[in-house]
Design a protein around this motif. Structure first.
Motif, PDB file in Angstrom:
ATOM      1  N   ASN A 173       0.828  -1.212   0.000  1.00  0.00           N
ATOM      2  CA  ASN A 173       0.000   0.000   0.000  1.00  0.00           C
ATOM      3  C   ASN A 173       0.858   1.256   0.000  1.00  0.00           C
ATOM      4  O   ASN A 173       0.558   2.244  -0.686  1.00  0.00           O
ATOM      5  CB  ASN A 173      -0.925   0.002   1.224  1.00  0.00           C
ATOM      6  N   ILE A 174       1.940   1.236   0.785  1.00  0.00           N
ATOM      7  CA  ILE A 174       2.843   2.384   0.838  1.00  0.00           C
ATOM      8  C   ILE A 174       3.497   2.617  -0.528  1.00  0.00           C
ATOM      9  O   ILE A 174       3.641   3.765  -0.989  1.00  0.00           O
ATOM     10  CB  ILE A 174       3.908   2.170   1.919  1.00  0.00           C
ATOM     11  N   VAL A 175       3.893   1.528  -1.193  1.00  0.00           N
ATOM     12  CA  VAL A 175       4.480   1.667  -2.534  1.00  0.00           C
ATOM     13  C   VAL A 175       3.455   2.242  -3.499  1.00  0.00           C
ATOM     14  O   VAL A 175       3.785   3.104  -4.344  1.00  0.00           O
ATOM     15  CB  VAL A 175       5.006   0.301  -3.027  1.00  0.00           C
ATOM     16  N   ASP A 176       2.202   1.784  -3.383  1.00  0.00           N
ATOM     17  CA  ASP A 176       1.145   2.332  -4.246  1.00  0.00           C
ATOM     18  C   ASP A 176       0.976   3.833  -4.027  1.00  0.00           C
ATOM     19  O   ASP A 176       0.834   4.612  -4.977  1.00  0.00           O
ATOM     20  CB  ASP A 176      -0.177   1.615  -3.959  1.00  0.00           C
ATOM     21  N   ILE A 177       0.994   4.222  -2.773  1.00  0.00           N
ATOM     22  CA  ILE A 177       0.835   5.650  -2.457  1.00  0.00           C
ATOM     23  C   ILE A 177       2.038   6.446  -2.964  1.00  0.00           C
ATOM     24  O   ILE A 177       1.895   7.551  -3.501  1.00  0.00           O
ATOM     25  CB  ILE A 177       0.649   5.831  -0.946  1.00  0.00           C
ATOM     26  N   SER A 178       3.231   5.890  -2.791  1.00  0.00           N
ATOM     27  CA  SER A 178       4.428   6.577  -3.293  1.00  0.00           C
ATOM     28  C   SER A 178       4.395   6.689  -4.810  1.00  0.00           C
ATOM     29  O   SER A 178       4.873   7.679  -5.386  1.00  0.00           O
ATOM     30  CB  SER A 178       5.685   5.816  -2.845  1.00  0.00           C
ATOM     31  N   MET A 179       3.840   5.655  -5.472  1.00  0.00           N
ATOM     32  CA  MET A 179       3.691   5.736  -6.925  1.00  0.00           C
ATOM     33  C   MET A 179       2.702   6.851  -7.296  1.00  0.00           C
ATOM     34  O   MET A 179       2.925   7.603  -8.259  1.00  0.00           O
ATOM     35  CB  MET A 179       3.201   4.385  -7.455  1.00  0.00           C
ATOM     36  N   GLU A 198      11.640  18.628  -5.697  1.00  0.00           N
ATOM     37  CA  GLU A 198      10.487  17.887  -5.192  1.00  0.00           C
ATOM     38  C   GLU A 198      10.235  16.638  -6.030  1.00  0.00           C
ATOM     39  O   GLU A 198       9.929  15.564  -5.513  1.00  0.00           O
ATOM     40  CB  GLU A 198       9.260  18.793  -5.182  1.00  0.00           C
ATOM     41  N   TYR A 199      10.401  16.770  -7.357  1.00  0.00           N
ATOM     42  CA  TYR A 199      10.191  15.636  -8.266  1.00  0.00           C
ATOM     43  C   TYR A 199      11.202  14.533  -7.978  1.00  0.00           C
ATOM     44  O   TYR A 199      10.846  13.350  -7.877  1.00  0.00           O
ATOM     45  CB  TYR A 199      10.304  16.107  -9.715  1.00  0.00           C
ATOM     46  N   ARG A 200      12.461  14.917  -7.790  1.00  0.00           N
ATOM     47  CA  ARG A 200      13.498  13.911  -7.526  1.00  0.00           C
ATOM     48  C   ARG A 200      13.299  13.245  -6.163  1.00  0.00           C
ATOM     49  O   ARG A 200      13.545  12.046  -5.990  1.00  0.00           O
ATOM     50  CB  ARG A 200      14.880  14.557  -7.610  1.00  0.00           C
ATOM     51  N   GLN A 201      12.864  14.049  -5.181  1.00  0.00           N
ATOM     52  CA  GLN A 201      12.656  13.472  -3.852  1.00  0.00           C
ATOM     53  C   GLN A 201      11.528  12.444  -3.859  1.00  0.00           C
ATOM     54  O   GLN A 201      11.605  11.422  -3.174  1.00  0.00           O
ATOM     55  CB  GLN A 201      12.326  14.586  -2.849  1.00  0.00           C
ATOM     56  N   SER A 202      10.496  12.700  -4.671  1.00  0.00           N
ATOM     57  CA  SER A 202       9.406  11.719  -4.767  1.00  0.00           C
ATOM     58  C   SER A 202       9.906  10.415  -5.381  1.00  0.00           C
ATOM     59  O   SER A 202       9.461   9.323  -4.997  1.00  0.00           O
ATOM     60  CB  SER A 202       8.250  12.292  -5.592  1.00  0.00           C
ATOM     61  N   LYS A 203      10.835  10.522  -6.329  1.00  0.00           N
ATOM     62  CA  LYS A 203      11.411   9.329  -6.938  1.00  0.00           C
ATOM     63  C   LYS A 203      12.291   8.585  -5.930  1.00  0.00           C
ATOM     64  O   LYS A 203      12.263   7.333  -5.859  1.00  0.00           O
ATOM     65  CB  LYS A 203      12.233   9.727  -8.168  1.00  0.00           C
ATOM     66  N   ILE A 204      13.067   9.332  -5.147  1.00  0.00           N
ATOM     67  CA  ILE A 204      13.915   8.715  -4.124  1.00  0.00           C
ATOM     68  C   ILE A 204      13.063   7.962  -3.105  1.00  0.00           C
ATOM     69  O   ILE A 204      13.373   6.811  -2.732  1.00  0.00           O
ATOM     70  CB  ILE A 204      14.778   9.786  -3.430  1.00  0.00           C
ATOM     71  N   LEU A 206      10.039   6.778  -3.572  1.00  0.00           N
ATOM     72  CA  LEU A 206       9.448   5.612  -4.234  1.00  0.00           C
ATOM     73  C   LEU A 206      10.442   4.463  -4.284  1.00  0.00           C
ATOM     74  O   LEU A 206      10.087   3.295  -4.013  1.00  0.00           O
ATOM     75  CB  LEU A 206       8.983   5.988  -5.641  1.00  0.00           C
ATOM     76  N   ASN A 207      11.683   4.777  -4.626  1.00  0.00           N
ATOM     77  CA  ASN A 207      12.709   3.732  -4.671  1.00  0.00           C
ATOM     78  C   ASN A 207      12.963   3.134  -3.283  1.00  0.00           C
ATOM     79  O   ASN A 207      13.163   1.920  -3.131  1.00  0.00           O
ATOM     80  CB  ASN A 207      14.016   4.290  -5.239  1.00  0.00           C
ATOM     81  N   ALA A 208      12.972   4.000  -2.265  1.00  0.00           N
ATOM     82  CA  ALA A 208      13.190   3.508  -0.896  1.00  0.00           C
ATOM     83  C   ALA A 208      12.061   2.572  -0.465  1.00  0.00           C
ATOM     84  O   ALA A 208      12.299   1.523   0.146  1.00  0.00           O
ATOM     85  CB  ALA A 208      13.295   4.684   0.066  1.00  0.00           C
ATOM     86  N   ASP A 209      10.827   2.948  -0.795  1.00  0.00           N
ATOM     87  CA  ASP A 209       9.688   2.092  -0.436  1.00  0.00           C
ATOM     88  C   ASP A 209       9.717   0.777  -1.229  1.00  0.00           C
ATOM     89  O   ASP A 209       9.347  -0.287  -0.704  1.00  0.00           O
ATOM     90  CB  ASP A 209       8.372   2.832  -0.689  1.00  0.00           C
ATOM     91  N   GLY A 405       5.853  17.805  -0.185  1.00  0.00           N
ATOM     92  CA  GLY A 405       6.263  16.407  -0.248  1.00  0.00           C
ATOM     93  C   GLY A 405       6.861  15.920   1.058  1.00  0.00           C
ATOM     94  O   GLY A 405       6.659  14.765   1.458  1.00  0.00           O
ATOM     95  N   VAL A 406       7.624  16.799   1.728  1.00  0.00           N
ATOM     96  CA  VAL A 406       8.243  16.414   3.003  1.00  0.00           C
ATOM     97  C   VAL A 406       7.177  16.137   4.046  1.00  0.00           C
ATOM     98  O   VAL A 406       7.253  15.151   4.790  1.00  0.00           O
ATOM     99  CB  VAL A 406       9.200  17.520   3.481  1.00  0.00           C
ATOM    100  N   GLU A 407       6.158  16.998   4.084  1.00  0.00           N
ATOM    101  CA  GLU A 407       5.079  16.803   5.053  1.00  0.00           C
ATOM    102  C   GLU A 407       4.281  15.534   4.737  1.00  0.00           C
ATOM    103  O   GLU A 407       3.906  14.776   5.633  1.00  0.00           O
ATOM    104  CB  GLU A 407       4.156  18.023   5.037  1.00  0.00           C
ATOM    105  N   PHE A 408       4.040  15.298   3.449  1.00  0.00           N
ATOM    106  CA  PHE A 408       3.293  14.095   3.063  1.00  0.00           C
ATOM    107  C   PHE A 408       4.074  12.830   3.440  1.00  0.00           C
ATOM    108  O   PHE A 408       3.485  11.831   3.875  1.00  0.00           O
ATOM    109  CB  PHE A 408       3.019  14.121   1.559  1.00  0.00           C
ATOM    110  N   ARG A 409       5.389  12.908   3.290  1.00  0.00           N
ATOM    111  CA  ARG A 409       6.219  11.743   3.612  1.00  0.00           C
ATOM    112  C   ARG A 409       6.114  11.390   5.099  1.00  0.00           C
ATOM    113  O   ARG A 409       6.123  10.210   5.462  1.00  0.00           O
ATOM    114  CB  ARG A 409       7.682  12.033   3.251  1.00  0.00           C
ATOM    115  N   GLU A 410       5.980  12.386   5.936  1.00  0.00           N
ATOM    116  CA  GLU A 410       5.842  12.134   7.369  1.00  0.00           C
ATOM    117  C   GLU A 410       4.541  11.395   7.671  1.00  0.00           C
ATOM    118  O   GLU A 410       4.505  10.524   8.541  1.00  0.00           O
ATOM    119  CB  GLU A 410       5.897  13.446   8.141  1.00  0.00           C
ATOM    120  N   PHE A 411       3.475  11.739   6.932  1.00  0.00           N
ATOM    121  CA  PHE A 411       2.212  11.030   7.121  1.00  0.00           C
ATOM    122  C   PHE A 411       2.348   9.563   6.686  1.00  0.00           C
ATOM    123  O   PHE A 411       1.776   8.663   7.316  1.00  0.00           O
ATOM    124  CB  PHE A 411       1.094  11.716   6.330  1.00  0.00           C
ATOM    125  N   GLN A 412       3.095   9.354   5.616  1.00  0.00           N
ATOM    126  CA  GLN A 412       3.351   7.981   5.178  1.00  0.00           C
ATOM    127  C   GLN A 412       4.078   7.191   6.264  1.00  0.00           C
ATOM    128  O   GLN A 412       3.733   6.045   6.568  1.00  0.00           O
ATOM    129  CB  GLN A 412       4.194   7.983   3.896  1.00  0.00           C
TER     130      GLN A 412
END
Length: 444
Positions: A173-179, A198-204, A206-209, A405-412
């Motif tokens: 589910n986390i990978v789906d959300i990161s996608m 921000e675009y690169r951080q979302s990719k990073i 996603l790869n981590a998840d 994106g940073v704030e959203f990542r914390e919710f994840q």
């Protein structure tokens, strides 16, 4: 108490997973014969586990020793002998005349059938039979103990697989959300709404998840290997655990303690050990009493001595008689053995008290863990529900650009950590529950 299948985060995620769910449904109908419930796994383990087979063989050895009744039965055996010699004999009579004989063939032979029966041995044979009964009881309880431990291990391994499966679902589910986040960030980056950072951080992220998903798949595979080892089946077998984790009603501590003192298998084994030591003391006293043996049989003897006045003797016929042996002095061995047996009895009683203390200590510690995990479960279930709803809201805010994106990542992270804590509390509560059943003698 059941940890429900992870809630869908958004309508888009539901659409994204629809094809995967359909594929999984098709694969289920292809391999449905492989689904095993916990009872099935326990039964298979009890039938195929090597440790259980060894314990049952040891029990059969003790049962064979008891049923043979050898201590009460006589012994019957046959003897046969033959002896020939060629002697050179020189004789001198009173007159001084010397006579020499060369190559005189002397022959002695015989055969017999004999029965020996010990009628009285100071009751030692009765104590020996009682000790065989105690040894059979101990062997039977050792088999029960091995089964209980195997059931506990299989149950823990089974639920560990279930927990790892649920964690895999949460990670997916986390990978789906990161996608989802990456696709949103990519769209915004293409129109210049966000920076490349921000675009690169979302990719990073996603790869981590995705990397974490691979590790979780590895953890699930390892959990299956551990379970397959206990079941003595193909170590590569997977995807047959589809049960759910249900906790029993909260145990009462005093009732658990009372049950442990009466039914704990280790304590029962040591009680039989005390009984065995008591019989050893009584058996050592039997050596101070006389023994009485009865013997009978039939014998035949033939002897030829050409150089003697009577050149041949043949005898045959039955015989019988009694032999009494009274111990007078045995170099203090009987007294020494009796003292040693008494010390061993004291050790058996002390060992029982030590094991009883250890059982009660383990019970108290485990019950504390068990009770705390039950309390934690309610908190963690509420946390998962809250973080799931919060994550869904955060995804919508990120989509419209009101959340970084940073704030959203914390919710994840809050969501996945809450799921992990819930899974850990569920597993620890179940494992401690199984441990309490094992210690209290209720795991059958």
């Amino acid at each position: 108490m059941i940890f429900a299948t992870q809630k869908k985060i958004s309508y888009n995620i539901m659409k994204y997973k629809l094809f995967c769910s359909f594929s999984l449904l098709l694969s289920f109908f292809c391999v449905k014969a492989q689904i095993l419930m916990l009872d099935d796994c326990v039964q298979q383990a009890l039938e195929s586990n090597y440790g259980i087979q060894i314990a049952k063989n040891s029990e059969n050895i003790s049962r064979t020793n008891l049923k043979s009744y050898t201590v009460f039965l006589p012994t019957i055996y046959g003897d046969a002998s033959h002896r020939s010699s060629y002697d050179i004999i020189t004789r001198t009579d009173n007159a001084g005349t010397e006579t020499s004989l060369a190559n005189v063939n002397n022959f002695n032979g015989g055969a017999s059938v004999n029965l020996n029966w010990r009628i009285f041995d100071g009751l030692s044979m009765f104590f020996t039979n009682s000790k065989n009964k105690a040894l059979l009881d101990i062997s039977t309880l050792n088999t029960v103990l091995a089964m209980e431990q195997l059931i506990a291990n299989v149950s823990a391994a089974y639920y560990h697989v279930w927990i790892q499966t649920k964690l895999l679902e949460a990670t997916e589910n986390i990978v789906d959300i990161s996608m989802q986040r990456f696709n949103i960030a990519n769209s915004k980056y293409q129109i210049g709404a966000i920076s490349g950072l921000e675009y690169r951080q979302s990719k990073i992220d996603l790869n981590a998840d995705s990397s974490q998903l691979m590790l979780q798949k590895q953890a699930l595979t390892n959990a299956y290997i551990a379970l397959n080892t206990l079941l003595s089946k193909d170590l590569t077998k997977e995807n047959y655990v589809q049960d759910t984790l249900v906790l029993l009603q909260l145990f009462n501590y005093n009732q658990i303690v009372d049950s442990a003192l009466q039914n704990n298998t280790s304590l029962l084994i040591n009680k039989k050990g005390i009984r065995l030591s008591e019989l050893e003391v009584k058996s050592s006293l039997s050596h101070f009493f006389p023994t009485l043996d009865f013997s009978t049989g039939y014998q035949f003897a033939n002897g030829k001595t050409p150089s003697a006045v009577i050149t041949q003797t043949v005898s045959h016929g039955p015989y019988w008689g009694f032999t009494a042996r009274i111990p007078i002095f045995s170099r203090m061995e009987n007294l020494r053995n009796n003292k040693i047996a008494k010390y061993q009895l004291q050790n058996a009683e002390l060992q029982y008290k030590d094991i009883e203390l250890n059982v009660l200590s383990a019970l108290a510690e485990l019950f504390n863990i068990y009770k705390n995990n039950h309390t934690l479960l309610s908190f963690e279930m509420e946390n998962v529900a809250i973080t799931s709803e919060t994550l869904e809201i955060a995804l919508e805010k990120y989509r419209i650009g009101s959340l970084s994106g940073v704030e959203f990542r914390e919710f994840q992270r809050s969501y996945i950590e809450a799921v992990k804590r819930l899974m850990n509390a569920s597993y620890q509560a179940k494992v401690s529950e199984i441990g309490l059943q094992l210690l209290s003698g209720k795991l059958k």
